[in-house]
Design a protein around this motif. Structure first.
Motif, mmCIF file in Angstrom:
data_model
loop_
_atom_site.group_PDB
_atom_site.id
_atom_site.type_symbol
_atom_site.label_atom_id
_atom_site.label_comp_id
_atom_site.label_asym_id
_atom_site.label_seq_id
_atom_site.Cartn_x
_atom_site.Cartn_y
_atom_site.Cartn_z
ATOM 1 N N LEU A 45 0.874 -1.178 0.000
ATOM 2 C CA LEU A 45 0.000 0.000 0.000
ATOM 3 C C LEU A 45 0.905 1.220 0.000
ATOM 4 O O LEU A 45 1.709 1.397 0.931
ATOM 5 C CB LEU A 45 -0.870 0.026 1.261
ATOM 6 N N THR A 46 0.802 2.027 -1.042
ATOM 7 C CA THR A 46 1.612 3.230 -1.101
ATOM 8 C C THR A 46 0.681 4.435 -1.007
ATOM 9 O O THR A 46 -0.531 4.274 -0.917
ATOM 10 C CB THR A 46 2.421 3.309 -2.415
ATOM 11 N N GLY A 47 1.239 5.626 -1.079
ATOM 12 C CA GLY A 47 0.404 6.829 -1.017
ATOM 13 C C GLY A 47 1.019 7.844 -0.085
ATOM 14 O O GLY A 47 1.858 7.512 0.760
ATOM 15 N N ARG A 48 0.561 9.088 -0.233
ATOM 16 C CA ARG A 48 1.151 10.177 0.536
ATOM 17 C C ARG A 48 0.883 10.025 2.023
ATOM 18 O O ARG A 48 -0.014 9.309 2.426
ATOM 19 C CB ARG A 48 0.552 11.498 0.066
ATOM 20 N N SER A 49 1.626 10.773 2.790
ATOM 21 C CA SER A 49 1.406 10.822 4.227
ATOM 22 C C SER A 49 -0.036 11.242 4.508
ATOM 23 O O SER A 49 -0.527 12.187 3.895
ATOM 24 C CB SER A 49 2.391 11.821 4.831
ATOM 25 N N GLY A 50 -0.705 10.508 5.392
ATOM 26 C CA GLY A 50 -2.088 10.846 5.740
ATOM 27 C C GLY A 50 -3.130 10.236 4.811
ATOM 28 O O GLY A 50 -4.326 10.489 4.965
#
Ligand SMILES: Nc1ncnc2c1ncn2[C@@H]1O[C@H](COP(=O)(O)OP(=O)(O)OP(=O)(O)O)[C@@H](O)[C@H]1O
Ligand SMILES: [Mg+2]
Length: 229
Positions: A45-50
């Motif tokens: 699972l990737t993605g920006r902080s928050g």
């Protein structure tokens, strides 16, 4: 159609939601996430902080409860399980790996790996055999008697992985397992994880900012504002 064991999802989430409510306003951390993960898969699972990665990992592991939808782990609906059933399931079926390793500082590497085996009721001889096997697997047999502070970050993370693997859980959940490591150590951890999913059939779900770790996964999802792309 005939189904083999491998066709049954070890994790299935349906329209999963988690809203955090506070006087400062509501935050939708996880929004309508429906996800199926099969045994032996390595999913990132990737993605920006928050974006909701940690929240989703915690919901899957029964550490947090959804505000909507449901989570099934190995065919069990977590919302129908008691607190103690969930604790037992976590002990028996799920290994956790955290960014900060979470090793107990006063215990040696050997004793850290031993702890979940004690909790699971393994006898001394069986514990010793399993720990020695795991130390070989993570390449740290010579450091068994060292305390965490005597080990490098990458070595501590390898001990944390050995500890998560000790009771042979079918599922490992990890939150930024390579977060504190340099790229060479991160790559070594990723390679170890990848080979474990293939050789032991362990399912591995990890939240990560590390694109090289994500690129080793069988599937990688990006989270944006709580949704899975
Ligand atoms: N206990 C909480 N109470 C209120 N809001 C929370 C709580 N935990 C998380 N959040 C909020 O939910 C959202 C998702 O947080 P989460 O920790 O899942 O993100 P993340 O993708 O893991 O981020 P990071 O990459 O920084 O670790 C964020 O907006 C966060 O502020
Ligand atoms: Mg996080």
């Amino acid at each position: 159609m005939t189904r083999t064991y491998g066709d049954w999802p070890i994790i299935e989430t349906s329209d999963l939601n988690r809203v955090f409510t506070s006087p400062a306003g509501d935050v939708v951390a996880v929004r309508d996430v429906s996800l199926k993960i099969l045994p032996g898969e390595f999913v990132a699972l990737t993605g920006r902080s928050g974006s909701g990665k940690t929240t989703l990992i915690n919901l899957i592991g029964g550490i947090d409860e959804p505000t909507g939808g449901r989570v099934m782990v190995a065919g069990n609906d977590l919302s129908l399980m008691s607190e103690s059933d969930i604790t037992n399931m976590r002990r028996g079926q799920i290994g956790y790996i955290f960014q900060s390793y979470g090793l107990l500082p006063l215990l040696s590497a050997y004793e850290n790996i031993e702890l979940p085996l004690r909790i699971s009721g393994f006898r001394k001889g069986a514990r010793r055999q399993r720990i020695e096997e795991l130390l070989v697997l993570v390449g740290l047999s010579s450091r068994a008697d060292h305390r965490p502070y005597e080990l490098s970050g990458g070595e501590q993370q390898r001990i944390a992985i050995a500890r998560a693997l000790a009771p042979k859980p079918p599922l490992i959940l990890a939150d930024e397992p390579t977060g504190d490591l340099d790229s060479a150590n991160g790559l070594a951890i990723g390679t170890l994880i990848k080979s474990l999913t293939k050789s032991e059939g362990i399912t591995f779900v990890t939240a990560t900012h590390d694109l090289s770790l994500a690129s080793m996964a069988d599937r990688s999802y990006e989270m944006v504002d709580g949704t899975l792309l």
